[in-house]
Design a protein around this motif. Sequence first.
Motif, PDB file in Angstrom:
ATOM      1  N   VAL A   1      -0.587 -20.454 -17.926  1.00 55.60           N
ATOM      2  CA  VAL A   1      -0.825 -19.650 -16.726  1.00 55.60           C
ATOM      3  C   VAL A   1      -2.278 -19.177 -16.686  1.00 55.60           C
ATOM      4  O   VAL A   1      -2.941 -19.216 -15.641  1.00 55.60           O
ATOM      5  N   ALA A   2      -2.777 -18.730 -17.840  1.00 58.94           N
ATOM      6  CA  ALA A   2      -4.164 -18.260 -17.910  1.00 58.94           C
ATOM      7  C   ALA A   2      -5.128 -19.390 -17.576  1.00 58.94           C
ATOM      8  O   ALA A   2      -6.100 -19.196 -16.831  1.00 58.94           O
ATOM      9  N   ALA A   3      -4.869 -20.571 -18.118  1.00 56.85           N
ATOM     10  CA  ALA A   3      -5.728 -21.728 -17.843  1.00 56.85           C
ATOM     11  C   ALA A   3      -5.707 -22.083 -16.365  1.00 56.85           C
ATOM     12  O   ALA A   3      -6.730 -22.418 -15.768  1.00 56.85           O
ATOM     13  N   ARG A   4      -4.527 -21.969 -15.761  1.00 56.83           N
ATOM     14  CA  ARG A   4      -4.368 -22.332 -14.354  1.00 56.83           C
ATOM     15  C   ARG A   4      -5.247 -21.478 -13.434  1.00 56.83           C
ATOM     16  O   ARG A   4      -5.839 -21.967 -12.475  1.00 56.83           O
ATOM     17  N   TYR A   5      -5.355 -20.204 -13.731  1.00 52.89           N
ATOM     18  CA  TYR A   5      -6.045 -19.304 -12.813  1.00 52.89           C
ATOM     19  C   TYR A   5      -7.458 -18.904 -13.229  1.00 52.89           C
ATOM     20  O   TYR A   5      -8.245 -18.463 -12.396  1.00 52.89           O
ATOM     21  N   PHE A   6      -7.797 -19.072 -14.476  1.00 59.44           N
ATOM     22  CA  PHE A   6      -9.115 -18.613 -14.923  1.00 59.44           C
ATOM     23  C   PHE A   6     -10.024 -19.741 -15.404  1.00 59.44           C
ATOM     24  O   PHE A   6     -11.210 -19.761 -15.100  1.00 59.44           O
ATOM     25  N   ALA A   7      -9.464 -20.685 -16.155  1.00 55.35           N
ATOM     26  CA  ALA A   7     -10.300 -21.726 -16.749  1.00 55.35           C
ATOM     27  C   ALA A   7     -10.567 -22.887 -15.797  1.00 55.35           C
ATOM     28  O   ALA A   7     -11.601 -23.549 -15.899  1.00 55.35           O
ATOM     29  N   VAL A   8      -9.649 -23.134 -14.862  1.00 55.11           N
ATOM     30  CA  VAL A   8      -9.773 -24.302 -13.985  1.00 55.11           C
ATOM     31  C   VAL A   8     -11.085 -24.342 -13.207  1.00 55.11           C
ATOM     32  O   VAL A   8     -11.763 -25.375 -13.181  1.00 55.11           O
ATOM     33  N   PRO A   9     -11.505 -23.268 -12.533  1.00 53.87           N
ATOM     34  CA  PRO A   9     -12.783 -23.324 -11.786  1.00 53.87           C
ATOM     35  C   PRO A   9     -13.974 -23.668 -12.678  1.00 53.87           C
ATOM     36  O   PRO A   9     -14.879 -24.400 -12.269  1.00 53.87           O
ATOM     37  N   ILE A  10     -13.951 -23.152 -13.889  1.00 54.21           N
ATOM     38  CA  ILE A  10     -15.045 -23.428 -14.824  1.00 54.21           C
ATOM     39  C   ILE A  10     -15.025 -24.891 -15.249  1.00 54.21           C
ATOM     40  O   ILE A  10     -16.062 -25.567 -15.265  1.00 54.21           O
TER      41      ILE A  10
ATOM     42  N   GLY B   1       2.310 -26.687 -10.342  1.00 55.06           N
ATOM     43  CA  GLY B   1       1.707 -27.931 -10.816  1.00 55.06           C
ATOM     44  C   GLY B   1       1.958 -28.200 -12.275  1.00 55.06           C
ATOM     45  O   GLY B   1       2.159 -29.342 -12.684  1.00 55.06           O
ATOM     46  N   ILE B   2       1.924 -27.154 -13.097  1.00 54.03           N
ATOM     47  CA  ILE B   2       2.209 -27.284 -14.524  1.00 54.03           C
ATOM     48  C   ILE B   2       3.408 -26.392 -14.831  1.00 54.03           C
ATOM     49  O   ILE B   2       3.371 -25.184 -14.579  1.00 54.03           O
ATOM     50  N   ASP B   3       4.460 -26.983 -15.352  1.00 56.30           N
ATOM     51  CA  ASP B   3       5.713 -26.274 -15.563  1.00 56.30           C
ATOM     52  C   ASP B   3       5.851 -25.859 -17.023  1.00 56.30           C
ATOM     53  O   ASP B   3       6.293 -26.644 -17.864  1.00 56.30           O
ATOM     54  N   GLY B   4       5.438 -24.635 -17.323  1.00 54.43           N
ATOM     55  CA  GLY B   4       5.533 -24.153 -18.697  1.00 54.43           C
ATOM     56  C   GLY B   4       6.952 -24.170 -19.219  1.00 54.43           C
ATOM     57  O   GLY B   4       7.217 -24.585 -20.351  1.00 54.43           O
TER      58      GLY B   4
ATOM     59  N   GLY C   1       7.350 -33.612 -20.463  1.00 53.05           N
ATOM     60  CA  GLY C   1       7.193 -32.354 -19.739  1.00 53.05           C
ATOM     61  C   GLY C   1       6.284 -32.468 -18.540  1.00 53.05           C
ATOM     62  O   GLY C   1       5.945 -31.454 -17.925  1.00 53.05           O
ATOM     63  N   SER C   2       5.867 -33.689 -18.177  1.00 55.42           N
ATOM     64  CA  SER C   2       4.942 -33.874 -17.063  1.00 55.42           C
ATOM     65  C   SER C   2       5.638 -33.635 -15.730  1.00 55.42           C
ATOM     66  O   SER C   2       6.732 -34.145 -15.481  1.00 55.42           O
ATOM     67  N   THR C   3       4.983 -32.880 -14.871  1.00 59.48           N
ATOM     68  CA  THR C   3       5.512 -32.625 -13.539  1.00 59.48           C
ATOM     69  C   THR C   3       5.116 -33.754 -12.592  1.00 59.48           C
ATOM     70  O   THR C   3       4.287 -34.610 -12.908  1.00 59.48           O
TER      71      THR C   3
END
Length: 252
Positions: free
Chosen positions: A16-25, A80-83, A103-105
């Motif tokens: 979840v953290a990667a989805r919202y914070f790391a992706v733009p970077i 998009g990514i199903d934890g 586990g791929s969506t």
Amino acid sequence: MRRLTKFAGCLIVMLVAARYFAVPILKDVFSIPNLTLPAIPEKGDIGPQNQHRIPVDQVSAAMKDAMLAAEDHRFYEHQGIDGLGIVRAMMDNIKAGHMIEGGSTIPQQLAKVMFLDGFERTPKRKLIQTVMVAELEDKYPKERILESYFNCVYFGRGSYSIEDAARNYFGTHAAKLDVAEAAYIAGAVRAPSILGAQKNFAAATVRQHQVIDNMTEYGYVTAQEAEDAKAERLIFKTKPGDKLAKKIDVAK
């Protein structure tokens, strides 16, 4: 098991953290361009590899349900990514002692097929795929993503779209696929070159029944509908020129 559950919880938080914070970077780091899904005309068209591309509303409800049951039943719930899906797959694989479930969506598979074909499997590619999935989810509605998936995934028997799969397997149209037929085609996506081959009918039927069981578990069909689908005798198109009167009549 307690340690595993704790690890699973941490994994979900990280995703979840990667989805919202790391992706733009990461998008800037890897110079990923803006992604665009191809438009599908209302009446369909001929796309790459001569496949028949059709709008998602021309795919039967049974086929949509079967595909979600087979590959991504939380498609409309995750981003998009199903934890939870990853954790569930991990648990099932550990219990079985070998890999039985991925586990791929659907968005992850779509990004891989459309934009990462030919890329070497590395951690970097996985990161790039994650960024692409996030962009697709932010840019397009779910039905649009599902439509693109149905029009570019390989289904076996030379079929690179669901319309071609319906024609090549059963001599019908995607709009006319019933539960038994849809589950058979959806089941083949996991290993299309193997499960799509006529000589592997027994293995494909086992997989079809698994998909039907999933459809029952997730509420897409009733127990009786599942039983009827498993008992249905599938009629396959065996030659390029074959026409199945029963199927063609229903399509009219």
